[in-house]
Scaffold this active site. Structure first.
Site, PDB file in Angstrom:
ATOM      1  N   CYS A  30      -3.214  25.125  35.438  1.00  0.00           N
ATOM      2  CA  CYS A  30      -3.700  24.130  36.402  1.00  0.00           C
ATOM      3  C   CYS A  30      -5.086  23.610  36.043  1.00  0.00           C
ATOM      4  CB  CYS A  30      -3.695  24.695  37.813  1.00  0.00           C
ATOM      5  SG  CYS A  30      -4.596  26.250  38.020  1.00  0.00           S
ATOM      6  N   HIS A  83      -6.528  28.716  41.671  1.00  0.00           N
ATOM      7  CA  HIS A  83      -5.775  27.466  41.584  1.00  0.00           C
ATOM      8  C   HIS A  83      -6.791  26.332  41.458  1.00  0.00           C
ATOM      9  CE1 HIS A  83      -2.391  24.880  41.694  1.00  0.00           C
ATOM     10  NE2 HIS A  83      -2.638  24.349  42.888  1.00  0.00           N
ATOM     11  N   ASP A  99      -2.531  17.797  43.783  1.00  0.00           N
ATOM     12  CA  ASP A  99      -2.107  19.134  43.376  1.00  0.00           C
ATOM     13  C   ASP A  99      -0.772  18.986  42.667  1.00  0.00           C
ATOM     14  OD1 ASP A  99      -1.299  21.744  43.064  1.00  0.00           O
ATOM     15  OD2 ASP A  99      -1.413  22.287  45.185  1.00  0.00           O
TER      16      ASP A  99
END
Length: 206
Positions: A30, A83, A99
């Site tokens: 990520c 994250h 996201d």
């Protein structure tokens, strides 16, 4: 990843920084996905880069619950060690979260994302409460570096296939990911917030 799109003319289709099919995506990377999204925004020059921030979410124990993630269909959260999402704070309008791992809309209005993905700290044991390191996109592009060593096991095998492009590095560093994951405000770049501070800072409701 599968992404949900707003109909043309809806409240947030006009603010799209990058369409989902233009986003570089590698599962479990990520931090690099968001770096690539920042790079896309910079290169396409449609939106001011200074409106965009990389947001690292973690805590001292590196155990944070996030709901509405593709990795966990249904009502339960995923427990990530960290994250990373992109925050777009548009001048005069509401903010949006990008996201690439969520089942929520892409992008998602800030307040909706917070409510659905983070819920509240009130019902979460203190050791699982999330903190947020917010870094300006230009600073993230300039300073982030990762040699992907955190994604190898003790035998040197990849836990997840690495992205197809070369590792991201700077003149000063080949690996500083831990400085971004750290929620020590004395370390690294950007500013560190609790969930309530993060919401107060960026929500259109305050």
């Amino acid at each position: 990843p599968e992404t949900a799109w707003a109909a043309p003319g809806s409240s947030h289709s006009a603010r799209l920084l990058a369409p989902g099919d233009a986003c570089v995506y590698s599962s479990c990377y990520c931090e690099e996905n968001i770096w690539k999204l920042c790079e896309y925004i910079k290169n396409h020059n449609q939106y001011p880069l200074e409106e965009c921030y990389a947001v690292f979410i973690s805590n001292e124990r590196k155990m944070i619950p996030i709901w509405k993630q593709q990795a966990r269909p249904g009502n339960g959260p995923v427990i990530w060690d960290y994250h990373v999402v992109l925050l777009h704070v548009s001048s005069g309008g509401q903010s949006f979260i990008y996201d690439l791992d969520t089942v929520l809309p892409f992008p998602c209005p800030f307040d909706t994302y917070v409510e659905e993905a983070f819920k509240s700290d009130d019902d979460i044991h203190p050791q699982f409460r999330r903190k947020f390191r917010v870094i300006r996109a230009d600073s993230y592009l300039k300073n982030f570096a990762s040699d992907r060593s955190h994604m190898k096991d003790s035998s040197g095998n990849w836990r997840e296939p690495p992205p197809p492009y070369p590792c991201i590095e700077t003149g000063d560093s080949k690996m500083n990911l831990n400085d971004f994951i750290s929620m020590d405000p004395e370390v690294g770049w950007g500013a560190v917030y609790t969930l309530s501070e993060f919401v107060h800072r960026f929500s259109s409701n305050y």
